[in-house]
Design a protein around this motif. Structure first.
Motif: not given
Length: 384
Positions: A170-184
């Motif tokens: 609920a608190r993730l933005s588009y940029e957060d999802f992109a960064r999350g993929l890059a950090r996983s």
């Protein structure tokens, strides 16, 4: 003797493609070493493999009694999906001038006389790839599952202690999802596999084009993952969902919407790629077009001439039933709706036997021309 040769694939057409100039070498060797020494000629070469009808006729052959020249025919219309005809070469030189076969025969010339579907009809079929997710629900579900898996990996890299899935997403933005993929690490590994797979999927001869388009396609698909996850999170939040409802709604939106978006991007790639003569086979196989069937009837006359009757079925019934009232020689099955409407794809083609090719041509053309005529009389092989 006159020979009808059946072979596995239309290597004469393949030999015209860049990087495949040796595709015809085996058939040329067969004719050069096994057929011509017996004074025989290959008058008709048949093949299937490609799910369409295409006929090439030799254009530099001496003719007699107005009879037709040698033919090379692809009649693969009994197969699964329709294959494109609009990329077929119109003129062929066999063996290809770029062939490095040291013992290759003298060159002969061939021309595409008929194709089914026609060039225009084949090009018109391209747009139907837009139905990809609806024609292939399994692919839609698979791509949707991939989007859900990526979304899970992205949120996992943002999760804090004691934080549950709905709270993280609920608190993730588009940029957060992109960064999350890059950090996983797992997402990076999956993305590397996706990129390599799409590079291999791109049917380009140039290594630079292959890698450029493949990596670009992978980047767009990963962008679609971020878009589907980010949009689903916003929708669920604005609807005021929480707990299990949020989780279920998010997974449903990403699975259905992401699958549709990913399939749409794939169909768009296939449509555009075809204009550059790339992935035509995948473009047409994705459509699962069961129309444009074809087969041939052959008749050999008493004088040895061969008449070819190419029969086409533009549409085919989907459901059949047992015919109870048919006569003894009637078909056992009949379509539940409509009827089978076969038609000739083109007028019957007559092929002259070897003995009708006047021997006086030899004197008129000279020894060199005769050698070329012999080489051209049998260049191809294919069978359905």
């Amino acid at each position: 003797d006159s020979i009808i040769l059946c072979t596995a694939k239309p290597s004469w057409a393949e030999a015209a493609e860049e990087g495949h100039h040796e595709a015809y070498a085996n058939l040329d060797y067969l004719e050069r070493r096994l057929v011509r020494p017996t004074k025989a000629e290959i008058r008709l070469t048949l093949t299937g493999d490609q799910h369409h009808y295409a006929r090439y006729a030799r254009v530099d052959e001496p003719r007699a009694d107005g009879r037709g020249p040698a033919q090379k025919i692809t009649a693969g219309g009994g197969g699964a999906f329709l294959a494109a005809t609009h990329h077929l070469p119109v003129d062929l030189t066999l063996p290809p001038p770029k062939s490095r076969d040291a013992g290759k025969s003298d060159a002969t010339r061939w021309r595409l006389e008929c194709r089914y579907p026609s060039d225009k009809e084949s090009r018109q079929q391209r747009k139907h790839v837009v139905r990809l997710p609806f024609d292939n629900a399994g692919m839609w579900a698979f791509v949707g599952g991939v989007h859900v898996a990526y979304a899970w990996m992205a949120q996992a890299s943002h999760r804090k202690a004691a934080e549950r899935f709905p709270q993280v997403v609920a608190r993730l933005s588009y940029e957060d999802f992109a960064r999350g993929l890059a950090r996983s690490p797992l997402a990076v590994l999956f993305s590397a596999g996706l990129a390599r797979g799409l590079v291999g999927f791109t049917k380009a001869e140039s290594r630079n084009v292959k890698w450029g388009l493949g990596l670009g396609h992978a980047g767009v698909q990963l962008g679609a993952v971020v878009a589907s996850a980010g949009t689903a999170a916003k929708v669920c939040s604005r609807l005021g969902l929480s707990g299990a409802r949020f989780s279920g709604g998010f997974v449903a939106l990403v699975g259905v919407g992401g699958g549709l978006l990913g399939c749409g991007l794939m169909s768009g790639y296939l449509y555009v790629a075809d204009f550059f003569k790339l992935n035509a086979n995948e473009l047409f196989s994705a459509q699962r077009n069961r129309g444009w069937k074809n087969f041939m009837r052959l008749h050999i006359a008493d004088d040895g001439s061969l008449t070819i009757y190419p029969v086409g079925l533009k549409t085919t019934p989907r459901k059949w039933r047992l015919a109870h009232d048919g006569k003894r020689m009637d078909p056992w099955f009949e379509p539940e709706k409509g009827k089978v409407e076969p038609r000739l794809i083109e007028p019957p083609i007559v092929v002259a036997p070897t003995q009708l090719l006047g021997s006086d041509v030899t004197a008129a053309a000279g020894a060199g021309a005769v050698a070329a005529a012999s080489a051209a009389a049998g260049h191809d092989g294919a069978g359905q």
